[in-house]
Design a protein around this motif. Sequence first.
Motif, PDB file in Angstrom:
ATOM      1  N   ALA A 142     -22.309 -11.349  25.121  1.00  8.20           N
ATOM      2  CA  ALA A 142     -21.670 -12.296  26.037  1.00  8.20           C
ATOM      3  C   ALA A 142     -22.651 -13.309  26.608  1.00  8.20           C
ATOM      4  O   ALA A 142     -22.234 -14.367  27.090  1.00  8.20           O
ATOM      5  N   ILE A 143     -23.953 -13.026  26.552  1.00  9.34           N
ATOM      6  CA  ILE A 143     -24.913 -13.913  27.219  1.00  9.34           C
ATOM      7  C   ILE A 143     -25.945 -14.515  26.265  1.00  9.34           C
ATOM      8  O   ILE A 143     -26.814 -15.275  26.698  1.00  9.34           O
ATOM      9  N   VAL A 144     -25.873 -14.192  24.977  1.00  9.52           N
ATOM     10  CA  VAL A 144     -26.789 -14.776  23.990  1.00  9.52           C
ATOM     11  C   VAL A 144     -25.982 -15.645  23.032  1.00  9.52           C
ATOM     12  O   VAL A 144     -25.017 -15.174  22.419  1.00  9.52           O
ATOM     13  N   ALA A 145     -26.362 -16.905  22.912  1.00 10.33           N
ATOM     14  CA  ALA A 145     -25.652 -17.841  22.043  1.00 10.33           C
ATOM     15  C   ALA A 145     -25.870 -17.470  20.575  1.00 10.33           C
ATOM     16  O   ALA A 145     -27.004 -17.251  20.140  1.00 10.33           O
ATOM     17  N   ASP A 146     -24.765 -17.359  19.812  1.00 10.63           N
ATOM     18  CA  ASP A 146     -24.842 -17.061  18.369  1.00 10.63           C
ATOM     19  C   ASP A 146     -25.754 -15.877  18.095  1.00 10.63           C
ATOM     20  O   ASP A 146     -26.680 -15.952  17.275  1.00 10.63           O
ATOM     21  N   ILE A 147     -25.485 -14.780  18.756  1.00  7.18           N
ATOM     22  CA  ILE A 147     -26.409 -13.654  18.694  1.00  7.18           C
ATOM     23  C   ILE A 147     -26.590 -13.111  17.286  1.00  7.18           C
ATOM     24  O   ILE A 147     -27.683 -12.684  16.901  1.00  7.18           O
ATOM     25  N   ASP A 148     -25.544 -13.143  16.449  1.00  5.12           N
ATOM     26  CA  ASP A 148     -25.677 -12.604  15.103  1.00  5.12           C
ATOM     27  C   ASP A 148     -26.666 -13.405  14.262  1.00  5.12           C
ATOM     28  O   ASP A 148     -27.240 -12.891  13.307  1.00  5.12           O
ATOM     29  N   LYS A 149     -26.888 -14.665  14.627  1.00  2.00           N
ATOM     30  CA  LYS A 149     -27.879 -15.468  13.904  1.00  2.00           C
ATOM     31  C   LYS A 149     -29.306 -15.059  14.271  1.00  2.00           C
ATOM     32  O   LYS A 149     -30.257 -15.436  13.579  1.00  2.00           O
ATOM     33  N   MET A 150     -29.448 -14.308  15.357  1.00  2.00           N
ATOM     34  CA  MET A 150     -30.780 -13.872  15.784  1.00  2.00           C
ATOM     35  C   MET A 150     -31.212 -12.578  15.118  1.00  2.00           C
ATOM     36  O   MET A 150     -32.376 -12.171  15.229  1.00  2.00           O
ATOM     37  N   ASP A 193     -30.884 -10.129  31.576  1.00  2.00           N
ATOM     38  CA  ASP A 193     -31.273 -11.526  31.785  1.00  2.00           C
ATOM     39  C   ASP A 193     -32.483 -11.897  30.932  1.00  2.00           C
ATOM     40  O   ASP A 193     -32.494 -12.921  30.237  1.00  2.00           O
ATOM     41  N   LEU A 194     -33.522 -11.062  31.009  1.00  2.00           N
ATOM     42  CA  LEU A 194     -34.770 -11.378  30.329  1.00  2.00           C
ATOM     43  C   LEU A 194     -34.638 -11.261  28.818  1.00  2.00           C
ATOM     44  O   LEU A 194     -35.202 -12.072  28.070  1.00  2.00           O
ATOM     45  N   ALA A 195     -33.891 -10.268  28.349  1.00  2.00           N
ATOM     46  CA  ALA A 195     -33.670 -10.146  26.906  1.00  2.00           C
ATOM     47  C   ALA A 195     -32.885 -11.346  26.384  1.00  2.00           C
ATOM     48  O   ALA A 195     -33.178 -11.878  25.304  1.00  2.00           O
ATOM     49  N   ALA A 196     -31.896 -11.795  27.145  1.00  2.00           N
ATOM     50  CA  ALA A 196     -31.103 -12.950  26.734  1.00  2.00           C
ATOM     51  C   ALA A 196     -31.974 -14.197  26.624  1.00  2.00           C
ATOM     52  O   ALA A 196     -31.841 -14.988  25.674  1.00  2.00           O
ATOM     53  N   LEU A 197     -32.871 -14.390  27.570  1.00  2.00           N
ATOM     54  CA  LEU A 197     -33.764 -15.546  27.500  1.00  2.00           C
ATOM     55  C   LEU A 197     -34.682 -15.468  26.286  1.00  2.00           C
ATOM     56  O   LEU A 197     -34.955 -16.474  25.633  1.00  2.00           O
ATOM     57  N   ALA A 198     -35.170 -14.265  25.985  1.00  2.00           N
ATOM     58  CA  ALA A 198     -36.058 -14.102  24.828  1.00  2.00           C
ATOM     59  C   ALA A 198     -35.326 -14.379  23.517  1.00  2.00           C
ATOM     60  O   ALA A 198     -35.922 -14.879  22.559  1.00  2.00           O
ATOM     61  N   LEU A 199     -34.030 -14.097  23.501  1.00  2.00           N
ATOM     62  CA  LEU A 199     -33.255 -14.257  22.269  1.00  2.00           C
ATOM     63  C   LEU A 199     -32.560 -15.609  22.177  1.00  2.00           C
ATOM     64  O   LEU A 199     -32.189 -16.049  21.084  1.00  2.00           O
ATOM     65  N   GLY A 200     -32.344 -16.252  23.307  1.00  2.00           N
ATOM     66  CA  GLY A 200     -31.638 -17.532  23.308  1.00  2.00           C
ATOM     67  C   GLY A 200     -30.346 -17.451  24.092  1.00  2.00           C
ATOM     68  O   GLY A 200     -29.255 -17.383  23.525  1.00  2.00           O
TER      69      GLY A 200
END
Length: 332
Positions: A142-150, A193-200
Motif C-alpha cells: 500500500a505504501i510502495v509504488a509499483d512494488i512488484d517491479k522492485m 516508513d523506512l522500508a518504503a523509502l528504501a524501496l520507493g
Amino acid sequence: MSVKADGRVFRFSTDDIREKDRIPMWRDLFARSVVKVDLEPLGDAPFRSESVVHVLPDVTIRSSSASAAIVHRTKPLVADGDDNFILAVMRRGQMVAAQNNREVFIGDGGAYLWSNATTGYSRNPVAMDLLTLSFSRRSLGAIVADIDKMLMRPLPAQSEALRLLLGYVDVLQSRQEPMPADLVATSAAHIHDLAALALGATRDAAEIAARGGVRAARLLAVKADVLAHLARPGLTVDAIAARHGISPRYIRDLFGGDHTTFTDFVREQRLRRAYVMLTAAAALPIGDIAYKCGFGDLSHFNHSFRRRFGATPSDVRARAAQGDDNFRAGSD
C-alpha cells in the motif's frame, strides 16, 4: 509459526539440537515453519545457524547467522498462502538469489526484495549474517509504488533510507526489556516508513515517512551517537550535526518533538551514567567519574547531580555502600 505480534522475541539455535538430529530438525522446525523454505547445507563442515526473531504488527524482524547453504521456496511451500514480501540485507557474507527469471547477487551491505508468493532460491556459499524484514503484502504494497517491479533488484548499500532503517532496527533489537504496546505499534509503523523509502514510497507515503519513521530513526541515531561520546566535554550539537550530515537546527527540532532539548538530553545521560558509576562495587574517585562522564568542572557536576537526584554524589556512594537498594533505584 503463528504468534501474537506484540514485540515478543524468539531465539533459535542449532546448538540446542544434537548434531545427529540437527539438520532434519532445523529443516522441519525452523526453516519450513518460520522462514517458509527448504534448506540444504553446503560443504562438509557441520551446519550451524542461529536466529533472533522479533514479531511486530505486519512485520517480523529476523537476524540470522548461518553456515553455507542453499534454500528453496518450493511449490508445496508456496501453496501455504504466505505472500509476504521479504527485504533481505546482507550484514556479512555473499548471496545469490533467483526468482521469476531474475537473479541478484549481494555482498556486505547489499539488499534486495523477495516475494513468498512464488518459487525461488537463494544460495550463500560462505557463512553469513543476514537481516530479513518480512512484511505483509497488504501493508507494504500500500505504501510502495509499483512494488512488484522492485522484486529481485539490488538496492544500493549506500542508500540513506536503508542506513536509517538498519540503524533503527539495531536500536530496537538492542532493547533488553519488553516493549510496551504503544512502542510496538509505533516501531512497526516506523519500520514500514523506512522500508518504503528504501524501496520507493508513494508520494503520500513518503510525506508520512518524513514526519514519522525518518525523524524517529534520525533521533535514535543522534541519541546513540551522544551515548557513545558522553565522555567528551566538547560534545556539541554542531559536532553531532556535522557527523550526521544534518543541520543543528534540525537536531534541535528532533529533540523538541521528543519534549526535551539536546542539552537536557546530554546532561541527563551524563548524570545517569555518573549515578551508575558511583554505585558500582569498585567505584572511581568522584572527580574521575565526573570527568569520564563529560563534566569538565567538578563544582558544576556536583550541583547538577544534587539537583537531579536530591543527594550529593558522596551521599549516593555512601548509601549504595550500605546496601540501600531503594537508593540505587534512584537513577531510573
